[in-house]
Design an enzyme around this catalytic site. Structure first.
Site, short mmCIF file in Angstrom:
data_model
loop_
_atom_site.label_atom_id
_atom_site.label_comp_id
_atom_site.label_asym_id
_atom_site.label_seq_id
_atom_site.Cartn_x
_atom_site.Cartn_y
_atom_site.Cartn_z
N LEU A 261 34.27 23.86 134.38
CA LEU A 261 34.47 23.83 132.92
C LEU A 261 36.05 23.24 132.94
O LEU A 261 36.96 23.54 133.23
CB LEU A 261 34.18 24.98 132.46
N ALA A 262 35.92 21.95 132.24
CA ALA A 262 37.23 21.31 132.37
C ALA A 262 37.56 20.69 130.90
O ALA A 262 38.46 19.69 130.93
CB ALA A 262 37.50 20.52 133.57
N ARG B 241 47.27 26.74 124.61
CA ARG B 241 48.30 27.54 125.29
C ARG B 241 49.39 26.61 126.14
O ARG B 241 50.59 27.03 126.43
CB ARG B 241 47.91 28.74 125.74
N THR C 265 33.08 28.22 126.36
CA THR C 265 32.66 28.53 128.07
C THR C 265 31.13 28.18 128.04
O THR C 265 30.65 27.63 129.02
CB THR C 265 33.23 29.35 128.72
N GLU D 132 35.72 39.99 126.10
CA GLU D 132 37.09 39.22 126.12
C GLU D 132 38.51 39.91 125.63
O GLU D 132 38.33 41.08 124.81
CB GLU D 132 36.83 38.27 125.29
N ASN E 273 47.13 29.22 131.88
CA ASN E 273 46.93 28.98 130.67
C ASN E 273 48.22 28.34 129.84
O ASN E 273 48.13 27.68 128.78
CB ASN E 273 46.43 30.61 129.75
N TYR F 238 70.98 -4.96 150.38
CA TYR F 238 69.46 -4.95 149.94
C TYR F 238 68.89 -5.95 150.79
O TYR F 238 69.28 -7.07 150.91
CB TYR F 238 69.65 -5.55 148.60
N SER G 232 79.49 -9.32 156.56
CA SER G 232 79.58 -8.63 155.53
C SER G 232 79.75 -9.62 154.24
O SER G 232 80.12 -10.50 154.26
CB SER G 232 80.84 -7.78 155.59
C1 UD1 Z 1 37.76 32.85 130.18
C2 UD1 Z 1 36.74 34.07 130.22
C3 UD1 Z 1 37.43 35.48 130.47
C4 UD1 Z 1 38.11 35.27 131.79
C5 UD1 Z 1 38.99 33.98 131.94
C6 UD1 Z 1 39.65 33.79 133.23
C7 UD1 Z 1 34.93 33.26 128.63
C8 UD1 Z 1 34.28 33.54 127.35
N1 UD1 Z 1 36.02 34.18 128.93
O1 UD1 Z 1 38.70 33.05 129.33
O2 UD1 Z 1 36.48 36.43 130.49
O3 UD1 Z 1 38.74 36.42 132.10
O4 UD1 Z 1 38.37 32.73 131.51
O5 UD1 Z 1 40.62 32.84 133.31
O6 UD1 Z 1 34.34 32.54 129.40
N2 UD1 Z 1 36.26 25.40 128.80
C9 UD1 Z 1 35.56 24.23 128.55
N3 UD1 Z 1 34.96 23.94 127.18
C10 UD1 Z 1 35.14 24.81 126.10
C11 UD1 Z 1 36.02 26.23 126.51
C12 UD1 Z 1 36.64 26.11 127.96
O7 UD1 Z 1 35.25 23.35 129.26
O8 UD1 Z 1 34.51 24.66 125.18
C13 UD1 Z 1 37.01 25.38 130.18
C14 UD1 Z 1 38.46 25.26 130.14
O9 UD1 Z 1 38.94 23.93 129.99
C15 UD1 Z 1 38.74 26.31 131.29
C16 UD1 Z 1 37.70 27.27 131.07
O10 UD1 Z 1 36.73 26.63 130.57
O11 UD1 Z 1 39.17 25.36 132.21
C17 UD1 Z 1 38.19 28.46 130.73
O12 UD1 Z 1 38.47 28.40 129.40
P1 UD1 Z 1 39.67 29.28 128.88
O13 UD1 Z 1 40.02 28.95 127.35
O14 UD1 Z 1 40.76 29.16 129.69
O15 UD1 Z 1 39.10 30.64 128.68
P2 UD1 Z 1 39.86 32.28 128.69
O16 UD1 Z 1 40.09 32.10 127.25
O17 UD1 Z 1 40.99 32.25 129.78
CA CA Z 2 41.69 30.62 131.21
#
Ligand code: UD1
Ligand code: CA
Length: 467
Positions: free
Chosen positions: A7-8, A14, A79, A154, A228, A366, A405
């Protein structure tokens, strides 16, 4: 087969950055690439969910499939939603490994162990957890009275009791394909404070359906820092630096200042090489044995042979032969190719040039777009003039030549074997083998000049005083 979903696409607000969170770097390597590498398992396929960074990921990560998550006020977020975008690539009997894109310290062995456990237990879903002294910001693992996994809550949604739980969700899950597909359609965004679709809700849905869900606890919490913000970025880099540098030292590299040395993972360094100071060794670099690299040297995408000494210098996309020494304060720009036993001293720049064995350029020179043979002396302040304002040209200097030189070698020009250039010459024509070339006005000594000038100045002064 194993399908890995990374998931990226998240906004990463933040991070307070114009750049996607997962493309920030640790030891010069992108966060995402650590996760892609660690999850590159046998018989697996990796799918990255990208957002605004999708085109970049597609361009730079050729071994993954990229799916786009549209980001904006009119699109769902979370996520769980992100995972759902990969479902068309998932078969019922696949094992689906889901990884947050922001946990770069994860080790491949840990992922493998986790998947082995998931298979052995025959779980519908397994969650990777660990214990943190300060669990703030993470999802907490809620267990029932008997200590069995119950759900993930969460940080923002946790009750007063739940907030004290130290076991956290790292953001790594294994699902059976069919179970993931069946549960993900059932999550909704109404039961959390952020109105997001949470992947963690799938787990509770499966649990409620009496499917087997388990938490797998990992002891080494340092692998699971989620990044984050930029403080966490540097903290993770510190942990990684320690890990990476320790591995080099165990392989025989001597590091006098391991806490400030930056080596990008993947760099090769031979044994008994000494590294000291704020050295950065980056990209696809290979360094031989018995080298000394010190000061604020930065080496990128270069090949350095054995017994090379580099002091406070910058080396980019270049080659350095054995026993050569460079610096202090010199710069090898792309395509500098130095042979063995070359001496490049203080304040010398070399670019797109070959420098043959035992050739020396000790100070302030150079060397650009030129081919230098063996045992040439390049004097102090010599300039290879390679640019006429429109085009670049090459010069050639053959073995044993001596360049006095402060000479200019105006390309294209050829100095044949043992050609001898007098200091201060501007060479625009070829120099024959063994010839001396002087190009400068002949020196005249005008006797009594200073005395005459003094007299004249005095006369001028007197005539002014008379007025
Ligand atoms: C998430 C977890 C949390 C865990 C934490 C660990 C959920 C609901 N929560 O929270 O339980 O402790 O990670 O770090 O999953 N992303 C997407 N699409 C989206 C949202 C996020 O691709 O719509 C990706 C982000 O780029 C990231 C990852 O998912 O790489 C996690 O997202 P992030 O917002 O950091 O989740 P946390 O709030 O940290
Ligand atoms: Ca995170």
């Amino acid at each position: 087969m194993i399908k890995t979903i990374i998931l990226a696409a998240g906004e990463g607000t933040r991070m307070k950055s114009n750049k996607s969170k997962v493309l920030h770097k640790l030891l010069n390597k992108e966060i995402l690439s650590y996760i892609v590498d660690a999850s590159n398992l046998e018989d697996s396929q990796t799918i990255v969910i990208g957002g605004k960074n999708k085109a970049y990921i597609e361009e730079n990560y050729k071994n993954v499939i990229v799916k786009e998550q549209k980001i904006g006020p009119n699109y769902p977020y979370g996520t769980g939603y992100a995972v759902s975008l990969a479902l068309d690539l998932i078969n019922d009997d696949d094992i689906v490994l889901v990884l947050n894109g922001d946990i770069p310290l994860i080790k491949k062995e840990s992922i493998e162990r986790f998947l082995t456990y998931h298979k052995k237990e025959n779980n519908a879903c397994t969650v990777l957890t660990t214990f943190l002294k300060d669990p703030k910001g993470y999802g907490r693992i809620v267990r029932d009275k008997n200590g069995f996994f119950y759900k993930i809550v969460e940080d923002k949604d946790a009750s007063k009791e739940e907030i004290n739980i130290k076991e956290i969700n790292i953001g790594i899950y294994a699902f059976n394909g069919l179970d993931l597909k069946e549960s993900i359609g059932l999550i909704n965004d109404s039961n959390n404070s952020q109105h997001e679709l949470y992947i963690t809700d799938c787990i509770q849905i499966l649990k409620n359906k009496d499917k087997k869900v388990n938490a797998y606890i990992s002891e080494d919490y340092t692998e699971f820092y989620g990044i984050n913000n930029k403080y966490e970025l540097q903290r993770a880099e510190k942990i990684l630096r320690r890990r990476v540098n320790k591995a080099y030292m165990e392989e025989g590299v001597i590091m006098e200042t391991p806490e400030i040395i930056t080596i990008e993972p993947g760099v090769k360094i031979g044994k008994d090489t000494i590294i000291s100071g704020y050295v950065k060794i980056l990209g696809k670099t290979e360094i031989g044995e018995n080298c000394i690299i010190e000061g604020s040297t930065r080496i990128e995408d270069s090949k350095i042979s054995d017994n090379v000494k580099i002091d406070n210098s910058i080396i980019e996309k270049s080659k350095v032969g054995k026993n050569t020494d460079i610096g202090p304060f010199s710069h090898l720009r792309p395509k500098a190719d130095l042979d063995e036993n070359v001496h490049i001293g203080n304040f010398v720049e070399v670019k797109n040039s070959f420098v043959g064995k035992k050739t020396k350029a000790g100070h302030l020179a150079y060397i650009g777009d030129s081919d230098l043979g063996e045992a040439i002396n390049v004097g102090c302040g010599v300039i290879f003039v390679n640019y006429d304002g429109k085009f670049k040209h090459r010069s050639v200097v053959e073995d044993g030549a001596f360049i006095g030189s402060n000479s200019n070698i105006v390309a294209p020009v050829r100095i044949y074997k043992e050609g001898y250039i007098a200091a201060g010459s501007t060479i625009t024509k070829d120099v024959d083998t063994g010839a001396l070339s002087i190009e400068r006005a002949e020196q005249k000594n005008i006797l009594g000049y200073v005395e005459k000038k003094k007299k004249k100045d005095l006369e001028i002064q007197r005539s002014k005083d008379d007025k």
